[in-house]
Design a protein around this motif. Structure first.
Motif, short mmCIF file in Angstrom:
data_model
loop_
_atom_site.label_atom_id
_atom_site.label_comp_id
_atom_site.label_asym_id
_atom_site.label_seq_id
_atom_site.Cartn_x
_atom_site.Cartn_y
_atom_site.Cartn_z
N VAL A 23 0.99 -1.49 0.17
CA VAL A 23 0.15 0.32 0.04
C VAL A 23 1.02 1.24 -0.07
N SER A 42 1.67 3.30 -2.97
CA SER A 42 1.60 2.76 -3.59
C SER A 42 0.27 3.76 -5.12
N LYS A 43 -0.38 2.91 -6.45
CA LYS A 43 -1.07 4.03 -6.89
C LYS A 43 -2.65 2.68 -7.04
N PHE A 44 -3.67 3.00 -6.33
CA PHE A 44 -5.04 2.01 -5.92
C PHE A 44 -5.27 2.58 -6.74
N ALA A 83 -6.69 3.26 2.00
CA ALA A 83 -5.40 2.98 1.20
C ALA A 83 -4.91 4.37 1.15
N ALA A 126 -1.01 5.24 0.33
CA ALA A 126 -1.35 5.30 -0.96
C ALA A 126 -0.21 6.81 -1.24
N VAL A 166 -4.87 7.50 -5.14
CA VAL A 166 -5.85 6.95 -5.39
C VAL A 166 -7.11 7.15 -5.85
#
Length: 191
Positions: A44, A47-49, A63, A68, A71
């Motif tokens: 997480v 990250s690209k969520f 997230a 993250a 998102v």
């Protein structure tokens, strides 16, 4: 119904939801959300969520709270979009969130990008309480539009009676059951 952020920078903060008698949005239970994030916690941060069928945005907001980088919330309902916007702004996550109005089955091309984690929580039933079958076509779109990075994870929530089967390009690596809900974890399988 009260929905809280479980962990991270917004831990314990409440999310705005629909009144309990309005069942048009089915938020994920806290124990399921906790379990999912316990499984993917190392992926997480930064990250690209992508949160498909985002509802009130509780999964994508979790997230963001856990670090993250970005998102994207994809949702068709104007009521849901308004709730997501309210929740993201209230928690101070607007700079790391993108809210997209789209039909995940028909307008998937607006989501084209590469994601580290994709979560999909498709609705189980329509307004007339007829069972919906949205998971398989959404999974096929994920593969068709090639939105997963090489080491990405895709998490699909579905009703236990909804049949999905195999999807070319994805490999199911883990399945968790919570009552009538099944959570499947996929990774890319490019052969």
């Amino acid at each position: 119904m009260s929905l809280k952020v479980i962990a991270g920078t917004a831990k314990g903060r409440l999310l705005k939801t629909l009144p309990q008698e309005d069942l048009s949005i089915r938020p994920m239970l806290g124990r399921m959300k906790k379990s999912i994030f316990d499984i993917v916690q190392s992926k997480v941060p930064d990250s690209k969520f992508l949160d498909l069928f985002a509802g009130v945005g509780s999964v994508g907001i979790e997230a963001l709270s856990r670090g993250a980088k970005k998102v994207v919330f994809a949702e068709l309902s104007n009521v849901s979009l308004s709730l997501i916007k309210h929740n993201v702004n209230t928690l101070g996550f607007a700079d790391r969130a993108r809210i997209v109005k789209c039909d995940v089955i028909k307008d998937f091309d607006v989501l084209q990008d590469k994601y580290d984690i994709v979560f999909m929580g498709a609705p189980y039933k329509d307004w007339d309480k007829r069972a919906l079958v949205l998971t398989y076509p959404a999974l096929k779109n994920v593969v068709r539009y090639d939105i997963l990075k090489d080491n990405s994870i895709l998490i699909a929530q579905k009703h236990i009676k909804e049949s999905v089967g195999e999807v070319a390009g994805l490999e199911c690596v883990r399945v968790e059951k919570y009552g009538y809900t099944v959570i499947s974890f996929y990774k890319t399988n490019k052969k």
